[in-house]
Design a protein around this motif. Sequence first.
Motif, PDB file in Angstrom:
ATOM      1  N   SER A 156       0.691  -1.244   0.014  1.00 42.06           N
ATOM      2  CA  SER A 156      -0.149   0.042   0.197  1.00 42.06           C
ATOM      3  C   SER A 156       0.903   1.264   0.047  1.00 42.06           C
ATOM      4  CB  SER A 156      -0.928  -0.158   1.169  1.00 42.06           C
ATOM      5  OG  SER A 156      -1.797  -1.018   1.237  1.00 42.06           O
ATOM      6  N   GLY A 157       0.309   2.349  -0.626  1.00 39.97           N
ATOM      7  CA  GLY A 157       0.950   3.481  -0.701  1.00 39.97           C
ATOM      8  C   GLY A 157       0.378   4.583  -1.783  1.00 39.97           C
ATOM      9  N   ARG A 158       1.016   5.596  -1.903  1.00 38.03           N
ATOM     10  CA  ARG A 158       0.911   6.499  -2.856  1.00 38.03           C
ATOM     11  C   ARG A 158       2.144   7.006  -3.658  1.00 38.03           C
ATOM     12  NH1 ARG A 158      -4.117   8.953  -1.431  1.00 38.03           N
ATOM     13  NH2 ARG A 158      -4.766   8.704   0.761  1.00 38.03           N
ATOM     14  N   PRO A 159       1.912   7.178  -5.245  1.00 40.05           N
ATOM     15  CA  PRO A 159       2.905   7.549  -5.867  1.00 40.05           C
ATOM     16  C   PRO A 159       3.179   9.160  -5.618  1.00 40.05           C
ATOM     17  CG  PRO A 159       1.025   6.695  -7.338  1.00 40.05           C
ATOM     18  CD  PRO A 159       0.589   6.947  -5.930  1.00 40.05           C
ATOM     19  N   ALA A 160       4.432   9.180  -5.911  1.00 38.94           N
ATOM     20  CA  ALA A 160       5.018  10.582  -5.493  1.00 38.94           C
ATOM     21  C   ALA A 160       4.234  11.812  -6.522  1.00 38.94           C
ATOM     22  CB  ALA A 160       6.634  10.727  -6.016  1.00 38.94           C
ATOM     23  N   GLN A 161       3.982  11.502  -7.607  1.00 36.58           N
ATOM     24  CA  GLN A 161       3.454  12.663  -8.498  1.00 36.58           C
ATOM     25  C   GLN A 161       1.765  12.537  -8.367  1.00 36.58           C
ATOM     26  OE1 GLN A 161       4.882  14.853 -10.349  1.00 36.58           O
ATOM     27  NE2 GLN A 161       6.938  13.956  -9.589  1.00 36.58           N
ATOM     28  N   PRO A 162       1.324  13.845  -8.205  1.00 38.45           N
ATOM     29  CA  PRO A 162      -0.160  13.873  -8.398  1.00 38.45           C
ATOM     30  C   PRO A 162      -0.873  12.993  -9.546  1.00 38.45           C
ATOM     31  CG  PRO A 162       0.606  16.159  -8.155  1.00 38.45           C
ATOM     32  CD  PRO A 162       1.762  15.401  -8.620  1.00 38.45           C
ATOM     33  N   PRO A 163      -2.118  12.666  -9.376  1.00 36.23           N
ATOM     34  CA  PRO A 163      -2.947  13.021  -8.415  1.00 36.23           C
ATOM     35  C   PRO A 163      -2.795  11.988  -6.983  1.00 36.23           C
ATOM     36  CG  PRO A 163      -4.198  11.663  -9.839  1.00 36.23           C
ATOM     37  CD  PRO A 163      -2.642  11.868 -10.398  1.00 36.23           C
ATOM     38  N   ARG A 164      -1.851  11.256  -6.810  1.00 33.58           N
ATOM     39  CA  ARG A 164      -1.260  10.348  -5.817  1.00 33.58           C
ATOM     40  C   ARG A 164      -2.645   9.214  -5.409  1.00 33.58           C
ATOM     41  NH1 ARG A 164       1.819  12.999  -1.210  1.00 33.58           N
ATOM     42  NH2 ARG A 164       2.562  10.899  -1.119  1.00 33.58           N
ATOM     43  N   LEU A 165      -2.819   8.591  -6.252  1.00 31.56           N
ATOM     44  CA  LEU A 165      -4.465   7.906  -5.829  1.00 31.56           C
ATOM     45  C   LEU A 165      -3.560   6.726  -5.088  1.00 31.56           C
ATOM     46  CD1 LEU A 165      -5.863   7.098  -9.164  1.00 31.56           C
ATOM     47  CD2 LEU A 165      -6.683   8.458  -7.502  1.00 31.56           C
ATOM     48  N   LEU A 166      -4.583   6.338  -3.887  1.00 32.30           N
ATOM     49  CA  LEU A 166      -4.144   5.418  -2.724  1.00 32.30           C
ATOM     50  C   LEU A 166      -4.162   4.107  -3.454  1.00 32.30           C
ATOM     51  CD1 LEU A 166      -3.467   4.500   0.040  1.00 32.30           C
ATOM     52  CD2 LEU A 166      -5.901   4.465   0.334  1.00 32.30           C
ATOM     53  N   HIS A 167      -3.081   3.048  -3.298  1.00 31.77           N
ATOM     54  CA  HIS A 167      -3.235   1.983  -3.982  1.00 31.77           C
ATOM     55  C   HIS A 167      -2.746   0.974  -2.980  1.00 31.77           C
ATOM     56  CE1 HIS A 167       1.323   3.178  -4.316  1.00 31.77           C
ATOM     57  NE2 HIS A 167       1.530   2.002  -3.780  1.00 31.77           N
ATOM     58  N   THR A 168      -3.130  -0.407  -3.032  1.00 30.44           N
ATOM     59  CA  THR A 168      -2.955  -1.417  -2.196  1.00 30.44           C
ATOM     60  C   THR A 168      -2.234  -2.436  -3.046  1.00 30.44           C
ATOM     61  OG1 THR A 168      -5.320  -2.534  -2.806  1.00 30.44           O
ATOM     62  CG2 THR A 168      -4.965  -0.855  -0.874  1.00 30.44           C
ATOM     63  N   ALA A 169      -1.779  -3.320  -2.321  1.00 31.64           N
ATOM     64  CA  ALA A 169      -0.836  -4.711  -2.809  1.00 31.64           C
ATOM     65  C   ALA A 169      -1.796  -5.509  -4.016  1.00 31.64           C
ATOM     66  CB  ALA A 169      -0.742  -5.496  -1.876  1.00 31.64           C
ATOM     67  N   ASP A 170      -1.088  -5.778  -4.905  1.00 25.79           N
ATOM     68  CA  ASP A 170      -1.972  -6.169  -6.174  1.00 25.79           C
ATOM     69  C   ASP A 170      -3.015  -5.519  -6.947  1.00 25.79           C
ATOM     70  OD1 ASP A 170      -0.445  -8.673  -5.488  1.00 25.79           O
ATOM     71  OD2 ASP A 170      -1.972  -9.297  -3.871  1.00 25.79           O
ATOM     72  N   THR A 171      -2.831  -4.206  -6.792  1.00 26.52           N
ATOM     73  CA  THR A 171      -3.366  -3.223  -7.661  1.00 26.52           C
ATOM     74  C   THR A 171      -2.436  -2.846  -8.721  1.00 26.52           C
ATOM     75  OG1 THR A 171      -2.901  -1.397  -6.292  1.00 26.52           O
ATOM     76  CG2 THR A 171      -5.180  -2.826  -5.944  1.00 26.52           C
ATOM     77  N   CYS A 172      -2.910  -1.960  -9.963  1.00 21.71           N
ATOM     78  CA  CYS A 172      -2.119  -1.411 -10.721  1.00 21.71           C
ATOM     79  C   CYS A 172      -2.387  -0.250 -11.202  1.00 21.71           C
ATOM     80  CB  CYS A 172      -1.946  -2.376 -11.792  1.00 21.71           C
ATOM     81  SG  CYS A 172      -3.207  -2.581 -13.015  1.00 21.71           S
ATOM     82  N   GLN A 173      -1.350   0.582 -11.658  1.00 22.23           N
ATOM     83  CA  GLN A 173      -1.938   2.023 -12.061  1.00 22.23           C
ATOM     84  C   GLN A 173      -1.416   2.086 -13.546  1.00 22.23           C
ATOM     85  OE1 GLN A 173      -0.810   6.058  -9.824  1.00 22.23           O
ATOM     86  NE2 GLN A 173       0.450   5.837 -11.408  1.00 22.23           N
ATOM     87  N   LEU A 174      -2.463   2.959 -14.317  1.00 20.25           N
ATOM     88  CA  LEU A 174      -2.046   3.269 -15.897  1.00 20.25           C
ATOM     89  C   LEU A 174      -1.977   4.585 -15.775  1.00 20.25           C
ATOM     90  CD1 LEU A 174      -2.096   2.350 -18.801  1.00 20.25           C
ATOM     91  CD2 LEU A 174      -4.434   2.554 -18.688  1.00 20.25           C
ATOM     92  N   GLU A 175      -0.858   5.027 -16.501  1.00 22.98           N
ATOM     93  CA  GLU A 175      -0.526   6.468 -16.752  1.00 22.98           C
ATOM     94  C   GLU A 175      -0.676   6.749 -18.139  1.00 22.98           C
ATOM     95  OE1 GLU A 175       2.354  10.203 -15.914  1.00 22.98           O
ATOM     96  OE2 GLU A 175       2.983   8.269 -15.026  1.00 22.98           O
ATOM     97  N   VAL A 176      -1.431   7.788 -18.805  1.00 21.68           N
ATOM     98  CA  VAL A 176      -1.418   7.872 -20.188  1.00 21.68           C
ATOM     99  C   VAL A 176      -0.596   9.180 -20.208  1.00 21.68           C
ATOM    100  CG1 VAL A 176      -2.792   8.250 -22.157  1.00 21.68           C
ATOM    101  CG2 VAL A 176      -3.632   6.642 -20.369  1.00 21.68           C
ATOM    102  N   ALA A 177       0.293   9.454 -21.348  1.00 25.23           N
ATOM    103  CA  ALA A 177       1.043  10.646 -21.448  1.00 25.23           C
ATOM    104  C   ALA A 177       0.885  10.964 -23.058  1.00 25.23           C
ATOM    105  CB  ALA A 177       2.455  10.561 -20.956  1.00 25.23           C
ATOM    106  N   LEU A 178       0.592  12.098 -23.571  1.00 29.28           N
ATOM    107  CA  LEU A 178       0.908  12.559 -24.966  1.00 29.28           C
ATOM    108  C   LEU A 178       1.715  13.649 -24.851  1.00 29.28           C
ATOM    109  CD1 LEU A 178      -0.307  12.743 -27.748  1.00 29.28           C
ATOM    110  CD2 LEU A 178      -2.118  14.139 -27.109  1.00 29.28           C
ATOM    111  N   ALA A 179       3.041  13.409 -25.532  1.00 30.43           N
ATOM    112  CA  ALA A 179       3.819  14.407 -25.388  1.00 30.43           C
ATOM    113  C   ALA A 179       4.535  14.875 -27.083  1.00 30.43           C
ATOM    114  CB  ALA A 179       4.833  13.964 -24.688  1.00 30.43           C
ATOM    115  N   GLY A 180       4.433  15.963 -27.436  1.00 31.14           N
ATOM    116  CA  GLY A 180       5.197  16.198 -28.404  1.00 31.14           C
ATOM    117  C   GLY A 180       4.393  16.354 -29.668  1.00 31.14           C
ATOM    118  N   ALA A 181       2.935  15.776 -29.552  1.00 33.64           N
ATOM    119  CA  ALA A 181       2.468  15.654 -30.867  1.00 33.64           C
ATOM    120  C   ALA A 181       1.845  17.127 -31.226  1.00 33.64           C
ATOM    121  CB  ALA A 181       1.181  14.535 -30.681  1.00 33.64           C
ATOM    122  N   SER A 182       1.668  17.291 -32.707  1.00 32.72           N
ATOM    123  CA  SER A 182       1.194  18.612 -32.986  1.00 32.72           C
ATOM    124  C   SER A 182      -0.309  18.302 -33.261  1.00 32.72           C
ATOM    125  CB  SER A 182       1.833  19.064 -34.351  1.00 32.72           C
ATOM    126  OG  SER A 182       3.303  18.926 -34.429  1.00 32.72           O
TER     127      SER A 182
END
Length: 320
Positions: free
Chosen positions: A114-140
């Motif tokens: 259990s814990g929280r990531p360092a970057q916002p929005p810092r969702l509370l996670h528990t063991a055996d869960t996973c996080q998906l981060e989507v990032a769009l960068a540099g596209a016109s």
Amino acid sequence: MCGYGEHCWGWGHCAPNPMLLLLSLLSAAPFGLLGEETRQLLEFDSTNVSTTAAEPPGKPYPPYSLAEFSWNNITDSLDPATLSATFQGHPTRDLTRAFANGSLAFRVQAFSRSGRPAQPPRLLHTADTCQLEVALAGASPQGNRSLFGLEIATFGQGPDCPSMQEQHSIDDEYAPAVFQLDQLLWGSLLPGFVQWRPVAYSQKQGGRESALPCQASPLHSALAYPLPQSPIVRAFFGPQNNFCAFNLTFGASTGPGYWDQHYLSWSMLMGVGPPPMDALSPLVLGIMAVALGAPGLILLGGGLVLLLHHKQYSEYQSIN
């Protein structure tokens, strides 16, 4: 296969240990993450914005189908230490060269405690869960002030879609100025959840100054078009014929946006079983204790002053 301790989800299947969970997710990402499938990258003209969630937020540009993206070799980004990996891709046929210097990335991370990531929005996670981060960068973008979004499809239970709920709180310590948590919940037979804060960020170091509102459209049935079923979805949930879909749109016509630094990121937490429950942070508890305790201290101090004053008056001896 199960990890040590034989963690079990409520519907009887054994949960894999975090590393096995990550590898299972990578076999399906970015199209089928525990029943979630990101189908299209959407783009809208923000100069003509709709204010209702049921309608598109503006005039739509041609979407980018993720089925037509070329993705990187996942072994180059697999990090066993952080239980994470990143899919990075761009359209195979980029006729407008919008992605000549840009990419769309999906970062998947499993958690062992259990814990929280360092970057916002810092969702509370528990063991055996996973996080998906989507990032769009540099596209016109296709417009000067484009809004971007994602079309996400998920499976339903029987004829119904999962329920979408909003939770409100007075605590915004982990996601400043965001007092809401959105989540999708599945029923008791196959309990599962997806959680996210309705906020995205237009800078890599997310903060209040780069926060963008995130709007979710109502869930609707996706029977009108076929959806591919990944092996991981079939393994966890069996064959599914009933799919539901919704759109997420990031940003508004005013304020910060993708156009500032050509960057956009958003994240969600997913898992099987009951979702993590946020408690009030120590900072908010401290503020509440001070706010509620201050009147009591004032009354106590006033009572002591009156008591001492009365005692001094009762000890006064008249000279007569």
